[in-house]
Design a protein around this motif. Structure first.
Motif, short mmCIF file in Angstrom:
data_model
loop_
_atom_site.label_atom_id
_atom_site.label_comp_id
_atom_site.label_asym_id
_atom_site.label_seq_id
_atom_site.Cartn_x
_atom_site.Cartn_y
_atom_site.Cartn_z
N LEU A 1 4.65 49.80 76.87
CA LEU A 1 4.98 49.24 75.55
C LEU A 1 6.32 49.80 75.05
N LEU A 2 6.59 51.05 75.37
CA LEU A 2 7.88 51.61 74.96
C LEU A 2 9.01 50.93 75.75
N CYS A 3 8.76 50.68 77.02
CA CYS A 3 9.76 49.97 77.84
C CYS A 3 10.02 48.59 77.25
N GLU A 4 8.95 47.88 76.92
CA GLU A 4 9.11 46.54 76.34
C GLU A 4 9.88 46.60 75.03
N TYR A 5 9.56 47.61 74.24
CA TYR A 5 10.25 47.78 72.96
C TYR A 5 11.75 47.96 73.19
N LEU A 6 12.11 48.81 74.14
CA LEU A 6 13.53 49.09 74.40
C LEU A 6 14.23 47.86 74.98
N TYR A 7 13.52 47.16 75.84
CA TYR A 7 14.08 45.94 76.41
C TYR A 7 14.31 44.91 75.29
N GLY A 8 13.34 44.80 74.40
CA GLY A 8 13.49 43.91 73.26
C GLY A 8 14.67 44.33 72.39
N LEU A 9 14.82 45.63 72.21
CA LEU A 9 15.92 46.14 71.39
C LEU A 9 17.28 45.78 72.00
N ALA A 10 17.40 45.99 73.31
CA ALA A 10 18.68 45.68 73.98
C ALA A 10 19.00 44.20 73.81
N GLY A 11 17.98 43.35 73.96
CA GLY A 11 18.18 41.91 73.81
C GLY A 11 18.62 41.54 72.39
N LEU A 12 17.95 42.12 71.39
CA LEU A 12 18.30 41.83 70.00
C LEU A 12 19.69 42.35 69.68
N PHE A 13 20.04 43.48 70.27
CA PHE A 13 21.38 43.99 70.02
C PHE A 13 22.44 43.03 70.56
N MET A 14 22.22 42.55 71.80
CA MET A 14 23.19 41.63 72.40
C MET A 14 23.35 40.39 71.51
N LYS A 15 22.23 39.86 71.01
CA LYS A 15 22.27 38.66 70.15
C LYS A 15 23.05 38.98 68.87
N PHE A 16 22.77 40.10 68.29
CA PHE A 16 23.45 40.54 67.08
C PHE A 16 24.96 40.62 67.36
N TYR A 17 25.31 41.23 68.47
CA TYR A 17 26.72 41.46 68.77
C TYR A 17 27.47 40.16 69.03
N GLU A 18 26.75 39.19 69.65
CA GLU A 18 27.37 37.89 69.90
C GLU A 18 27.61 37.13 68.59
N ASN A 19 26.72 37.32 67.64
CA ASN A 19 26.75 36.49 66.43
C ASN A 19 27.39 37.15 65.22
N CYS A 20 27.44 38.47 65.23
CA CYS A 20 27.98 39.17 64.06
C CYS A 20 29.14 40.05 64.52
N PRO A 21 30.36 39.60 64.31
CA PRO A 21 31.50 40.43 64.72
C PRO A 21 31.40 41.81 64.09
N VAL A 22 31.59 42.82 64.89
CA VAL A 22 31.49 44.19 64.36
C VAL A 22 32.87 44.70 63.97
N LEU A 23 33.76 44.80 64.97
CA LEU A 23 35.08 45.35 64.67
C LEU A 23 35.89 44.38 63.81
N GLY A 24 35.61 43.07 63.99
CA GLY A 24 36.33 42.08 63.19
C GLY A 24 35.46 41.51 62.09
N GLY B 1 14.73 56.69 73.10
CA GLY B 1 13.62 56.01 73.79
C GLY B 1 13.68 56.25 75.29
N LEU B 2 14.87 56.11 75.86
CA LEU B 2 14.98 56.33 77.31
C LEU B 2 14.71 57.79 77.63
N GLU B 3 15.18 58.69 76.79
CA GLU B 3 14.93 60.11 77.05
C GLU B 3 13.44 60.44 76.95
N LEU B 4 12.73 59.77 76.06
CA LEU B 4 11.28 59.99 75.99
C LEU B 4 10.62 59.57 77.30
#
Ligand code: ARG
Length: 591
Positions: A532-555, A579-582
């Motif tokens: 479940l922790l692995c799934e959580y982290l995988y979900g997090l990485a996916g949501l981050f990528m989506k966020f980064y594609e849609n919400c410019p950070v530096l710009g 999470g990975l360290e855990l």
């Protein structure tokens, strides 16, 4: 601070209590919604309760919503809406969500328990093989998570360093007068095979080995010395594997079976005296010197039966007086509860030992050695080869752990080299950096592939799959982490605790997921579902990528949004790292 789910649960319970006028048998049943359109969390409490009270579930649910909103002094809820047959959709206030993100990833400070975790526990004088991999990896993740949650952990490596095989080894070595030479582990394994073969054809040698077992037990000097050397050499090799695996288990955590040897006679005697033949629900029966424990259930029926349906005893002493694996485990359990003062004992072994654990746990309970302590046997399935059979080398031998880890790192190294030789992907890593990345990725991939499985299933070991850059793998998550760090490096100076603005759906979704780290850990702990922790982290990485594609950070459009988004980056990186360290996986800053 309590998790959002925890706070919602408490609020629901208070509201339910107010409605029913009694707290007996109430449960809040809070779970994240599948679809955020419906809210952040769902509460299913009214459905079952309505049935019990003979009321209309939608009506009861509406009443619950009113009560929750009225009792919500801390401003947790934005909306609580009845849906479907009578569940409640709950939406959390922005301020509560932002507050939940403060200090996210920090260790939880709580008055925890003292937990003994018995894991890895290989057998001395044999190479560690892939069978010990799962216990080591799973047990280590358990220890790290427990510590993160504020528990005190005592790691125990219950190595098999006692028993008749040491009679064989000592006899063989002492026969040849090699007590002074350094024993090499490679030799030791071959030597054990040789000694076994010799014992089969040579009656006199068999006798000498039996005498050596006795001599070892009685503390005979040369025999002890030889045994100590065998154990020492073996542990050295095991320690090297632990280090490469990056385990938090050290040789100082070793408390092998031999440690309990002086206690075994006392254990058997106490059982015999307190539970003589005829006692219920446990009786200890002696038959021609063999001592057996029989266990009964509340109806007086045998608790354990063999394939023929006959009562199955736990054998604690053989007729020749030798003690056994269960005897040692009883002594160790008593020691851990009484002397180490542990109130939670966790054992990590493969599922084939399930019956052994059930039986000695029950025996210890009946003997009163467990007290209030929790006992948990965490089991796992087998690592399979591509043919679906337990993983073996081509020549049919057990795969050695050190070789397997070496190959994982070698393959990771090739991936890094491939990337570096591609001008489009080249990062210009130094030789040292490349080596470090390959080591982290190779070892991380092996661990993650194991931990992301349902623990009880067997799984097929595949280097290709575990090293893939796409999908639920360590390299994918490690890359996601390194990518965030690279965004932060490009940003230059990072804002210090800026105000979060969560106006965009992608921002809020990411924030909500981040806030769920600790409740995910709560779920992981109940039943040790590390996947479940692995799934959580995988979900997090996916949501981050989506966020980064849609919400410019530096710009970002405004400085406030840029600061807020950079803070989301920081929190996402932190949670990925923690999470990975855990899970025992080391991240790298560049990849
Ligand atoms: N040495 C044992 C084996 O390799 C595992 C020991 C597990 N721990 C325990 N307390 N029984 O099978």
């Amino acid at each position: 601070m309590a998790t959002l789910a925890g706070r919602l649960e408490a609020l629901t319970l208070r509201a339910l209590e107010q409605i029913v006028g009694d707290s007996e048998g109430l449960s809040a049943q809070i779970a994240p919604t599948r679809d955020e359109k419906h809210g952040d969390y769902q509460c299913n409490a009214a459905l079952g309760l309505a049935r019990r009270l003979g009321r209309n579930p939608r009506e009861l649910s509406g009443e619950l919503a009113q009560a929750m909103l009225a009792l919500d002094e801390t401003g947790l809820l934005r909306t609580a809406e009845v849906a479907g047959p009578g569940f409640l959709n709950l939406r959390v206030r922005e301020e509560a969500l932002k507050a939940a993100l403060k200090g996210i990833g920090d260790p939880v400070r709580s008055a925890g328990r003292r937990v003994v975790v018995d894991y890895s526990s290989p057998n001395i004088a044999k190479q560690m093989h892939v069978g010990h991999l799962r216990s080591s990896i799973i047990g280590d993740a358990i220890c790290r998570i427990l510590e993160h949650l504020g528990h005190e952990v005592k790691r125990q490596n219950h190595v098999g360093d006692w028993g008749t095989q040491f009679g064989l080894l000592c006899a063989w070595l002492l026969d040849r007068g090699v007590e002074d030479s350094r024993v090499d582990l490679g030799d030791l394994e071959a030597l054990y095979r040789e000694a076994q073969a010799l014992a089969e054809r040579d009656e006199a040698f068999r006798e000498r080995s039996r005498e050596r077992v006795v001599a070892l037990h009685q503390g005979d000097q040369p025999t002890r010395e030889t045994w100590r050397r065998i154990v020492g050499t073996s542990l050295e090799h095991i320690g090297e594997v632990y280090e490469r695996l990056g385990l938090s288990l050290t040789l100082a955590d070793t408390r092998g079976e031999s440690f309990y040897n002086p206690m075994l006679a006392g254990v058997v005697e106490e059982l015999q005296v307190r539970f003589p033949a005829g006692s219920r629900p446990m009786e200890v029966v002696e038959d021609q010197g063999a001592v057996c424990v029989f266990l009964y259930d509340e109806e007086g029926q045998p608790r354990f039966k063999n394939a023929q349906g006959e009562p199955q005893p736990l054998l604690v002493r053989k007729s020749d007086g030798a003690f056994l694996y269960p005897t040692t485990d009883l002594a160790a359990l008593r020691y851990r509860v009484r002397d180490l003062e542990a109130d939670w004992l966790i054992y990590v072994t493969d599922s084939r030992q399930a019956l052994h654990f059930q039986m000695f746990f029950q025996t210890a309970r009946e003997a009163g050695w467990v007290g209030e302590s929790l006992l948990e046997h965490v089991t796992f399935g087998t690592v399979l080869g591509p043919d679906g059979k337990p993983l073996k080398t081509r020549s049919g031998e057990n795969v050695k752990l050190a070789e397997l880890l070496g190959e994982a790192v070698e393959r990771a190294d090739r991936l890094v080299e491939d990337n570096e030789s591609d001008p489009a992907r080249k990062r210009g890593f130094s030789a040292d950096e490349k080596r470090d990345i390959a080591e982290a990725v190779g070892i991380g991939a092996v661990k993650y592939a194991d931990l992301s499985q349902n623990r009880s299933s067997d799984y097929v070991f595949s280097f290709d799959r575990m090293l893939a850059m796409e999908g639920n793998t360590a390299p994918y998550l490690m890359y996601a982490y390194a990518r965030i760090r690279s965004i932060q490096r490009r940003a230059g100076e990072l804002p210090h605790e800026p105000a979060l603005t969560l106006e965009e759906a992608h921002e809020r979704r990411l924030a909500m997921h981040l806030a769920r780290l600790d409740e995910t850990l709560d779920q992981v702990v109940s039943g040790w579902r590390l996947n479940l922790l692995c799934e959580y982290l995988y979900g997090l990485a996916g949501l981050f990528m989506k966020f980064y594609e849609n919400c410019p950070v530096l710009g970002a459009p405004t400085p406030e949004q840029r600061a807020s988004r950079l803070d989301l980056c920081e929190k996402a990186a932190r949670v990925l790292k923690v999470g990975l360290e855990l899970l025992g996986i080391r991240v790298v800053e560049r990849m």
